[in-house]
Design a protein around this motif. Structure first.
Motif, PDB file in Angstrom:
ATOM      1  N   VAL A  33       0.875  -1.249   0.106  1.00  0.00           N
ATOM      2  CA  VAL A  33       0.007   0.105   0.070  1.00  0.00           C
ATOM      3  C   VAL A  33       0.779   1.038   0.020  1.00  0.00           C
ATOM      4  O   VAL A  33       0.469   2.434  -0.271  1.00  0.00           O
ATOM      5  CB  VAL A  33      -0.836  -0.126   1.217  1.00  0.00           C
ATOM      6  N   PHE A  34       2.158   1.249   0.020  1.00  0.00           N
ATOM      7  CA  PHE A  34       3.176   2.263   0.083  1.00  0.00           C
ATOM      8  C   PHE A  34       4.320   1.823  -0.766  1.00  0.00           C
ATOM      9  O   PHE A  34       4.547   0.800  -1.031  1.00  0.00           O
ATOM     10  CB  PHE A  34       3.529   2.628   1.448  1.00  0.00           C
ATOM     11  N   PRO A 143       2.073   6.740  -0.499  1.00  0.00           N
ATOM     12  CA  PRO A 143       0.997   5.991  -0.993  1.00  0.00           C
ATOM     13  C   PRO A 143       1.106   5.540  -2.469  1.00  0.00           C
ATOM     14  O   PRO A 143       1.101   6.240  -3.277  1.00  0.00           O
ATOM     15  CB  PRO A 143      -0.353   6.864  -0.752  1.00  0.00           C
ATOM     16  N   ARG A 165       1.267   3.350   9.829  1.00  0.00           N
ATOM     17  CA  ARG A 165       0.756   3.927   8.655  1.00  0.00           C
ATOM     18  C   ARG A 165      -0.155   2.974   7.731  1.00  0.00           C
ATOM     19  O   ARG A 165      -1.156   3.401   7.093  1.00  0.00           O
ATOM     20  CB  ARG A 165       1.885   4.632   7.970  1.00  0.00           C
ATOM     21  N   ALA A 166       0.513   1.827   7.591  1.00  0.00           N
ATOM     22  CA  ALA A 166      -0.165   0.709   6.804  1.00  0.00           C
ATOM     23  C   ALA A 166      -1.595   0.461   7.440  1.00  0.00           C
ATOM     24  O   ALA A 166      -2.299   0.103   6.672  1.00  0.00           O
ATOM     25  CB  ALA A 166       0.800  -0.485   6.637  1.00  0.00           C
ATOM     26  N   LYS A 168      -3.312   2.292   9.422  1.00  0.00           N
ATOM     27  CA  LYS A 168      -4.224   3.430   8.924  1.00  0.00           C
ATOM     28  C   LYS A 168      -4.959   3.394   7.431  1.00  0.00           C
ATOM     29  O   LYS A 168      -5.983   3.534   7.377  1.00  0.00           O
ATOM     30  CB  LYS A 168      -3.772   4.696   9.339  1.00  0.00           C
ATOM     31  N   ARG A 169      -3.725   3.166   6.550  1.00  0.00           N
ATOM     32  CA  ARG A 169      -4.396   3.464   5.349  1.00  0.00           C
ATOM     33  C   ARG A 169      -5.124   2.170   4.801  1.00  0.00           C
ATOM     34  O   ARG A 169      -6.283   2.455   4.058  1.00  0.00           O
ATOM     35  CB  ARG A 169      -2.989   3.233   4.279  1.00  0.00           C
ATOM     36  N   THR A 172      -8.635   2.918   5.990  1.00  0.00           N
ATOM     37  CA  THR A 172      -9.239   3.759   4.903  1.00  0.00           C
ATOM     38  C   THR A 172      -9.721   3.301   3.467  1.00  0.00           C
ATOM     39  O   THR A 172     -10.756   3.463   3.086  1.00  0.00           O
ATOM     40  CB  THR A 172      -8.316   4.887   4.847  1.00  0.00           C
ATOM     41  N   LEU A 173      -8.727   2.598   3.208  1.00  0.00           N
ATOM     42  CA  LEU A 173      -9.041   1.925   1.634  1.00  0.00           C
ATOM     43  C   LEU A 173     -10.147   0.882   1.843  1.00  0.00           C
ATOM     44  O   LEU A 173     -11.161   1.068   0.731  1.00  0.00           O
ATOM     45  CB  LEU A 173      -7.961   1.177   1.240  1.00  0.00           C
ATOM     46  N   SER A 176     -13.441   2.780   1.979  1.00  0.00           N
ATOM     47  CA  SER A 176     -13.589   3.687   0.753  1.00  0.00           C
ATOM     48  C   SER A 176     -14.231   2.676  -0.158  1.00  0.00           C
ATOM     49  O   SER A 176     -15.060   3.043  -0.960  1.00  0.00           O
ATOM     50  CB  SER A 176     -12.484   4.346   0.410  1.00  0.00           C
TER      51      SER A 176
END
Length: 227
Positions: A33-34, A143, A165-166, A168-169, A172-173, A176
């Motif tokens: 994801v990053f 990202p 960070r992963a 949290k992301r 979110t993904l 969404s």
């Protein structure tokens, strides 16, 4: 039956974890994801420091050739993989912590370190102060653009989380894309990373220490995701 895993960390760590997972018999797929990119940085005077603190092997991977100028400094590393990468890069590792970044600071204090240099990422846990005389970001994670359809692979699998960070992301993904959290399990490197993932997941386990072997061991507490 073995767990079905999704590896979210950026390359080149993603490929390394993927290989370890498959060698251990897991059905694992990659979904970074990053992406990690190097940052411009200037090498400080190593004689003004008494140790090098590394919390990620990415500092060595993306620090460039300038890292060689710091080999006179003994290394304190978080995790066995970071320690191994430091040794491979020609450093002497005097201590390897099995906890988080804050634990390595306490370990540095016990070791007698007073003026450490910390090479790290742009997004980090530690800041300068105390035993950390100098902190320099040498890489950053940005990202990756991910098509919502790619996220379908998460359903009925365990997402491996190596960073807050992963965590949290991916939350979110998933939100969404309208995916169902209760069909996705989480395995996190640390309690802080698990907390960053939030709630609502099918199951959640935390590694006893920040390395892939411990992460895989934690999976035994989960019901199988194999179909």
């Amino acid at each position: 039956m073995m767990q079905r895993l999704v590896v979210l960390r950026p390359e080149p760590g993603n490929a390394a974890t993927l290989a370890r997972a498959r060698d251990a018999g897991f059905d694992a797929v990659a979904l970074p994801v990053f992406a990690v990119e190097p940052l411009d940085w200037a090498v400080p005077d190593p004689t003004q420091h008494d140790a090098l603190i590394l919390t990620s092997a990415n500092a060595l991977r993306f620090g460039g050739e300038a890292i060689a100028a710091l080999r006179m400094l003994p290394v304190l590393a978080v995790g066995g993989h970071t320690a191994a990468a430091a040794r491979d890069a020609g450093f002497e590792v005097i201590a390897s912590g099995t906890g988080n970044a804050a634990d390595i600071v306490a370990l540095a204090e016990r070791t007698g370190v007073r003026r450490a240099l910390h090479l790290t990422g742009h997004d980090r846990t530690l800041e300068a102060g105390g035993v950390i005389a100098t902190l320099i970001p040498v890489y950053q994670s940005v990202p990756r653009a991910i098509d919502p359809a790619e996220l379908d692979v998460l359903h009925d699998r365990v997402a491996l989380l190596h960073s807050a960070r992963a965590a949290k992301r991916i939350g979110t993904l998933v939100n969404s894309a309208g995916l169902t959290r209760t069909r996705i399990a989480i395995a996190a490197f640390s309690p802080a990373i698990a907390a960053a993932a939030g709630s609502g997941w099918a199951h959640m386990v935390v590694a006893a220490r920040p390395d892939d072997a411990a992460l895989f061991a934690a999976l035994t507490a989960l019901p199988t995701t194999s179909r």
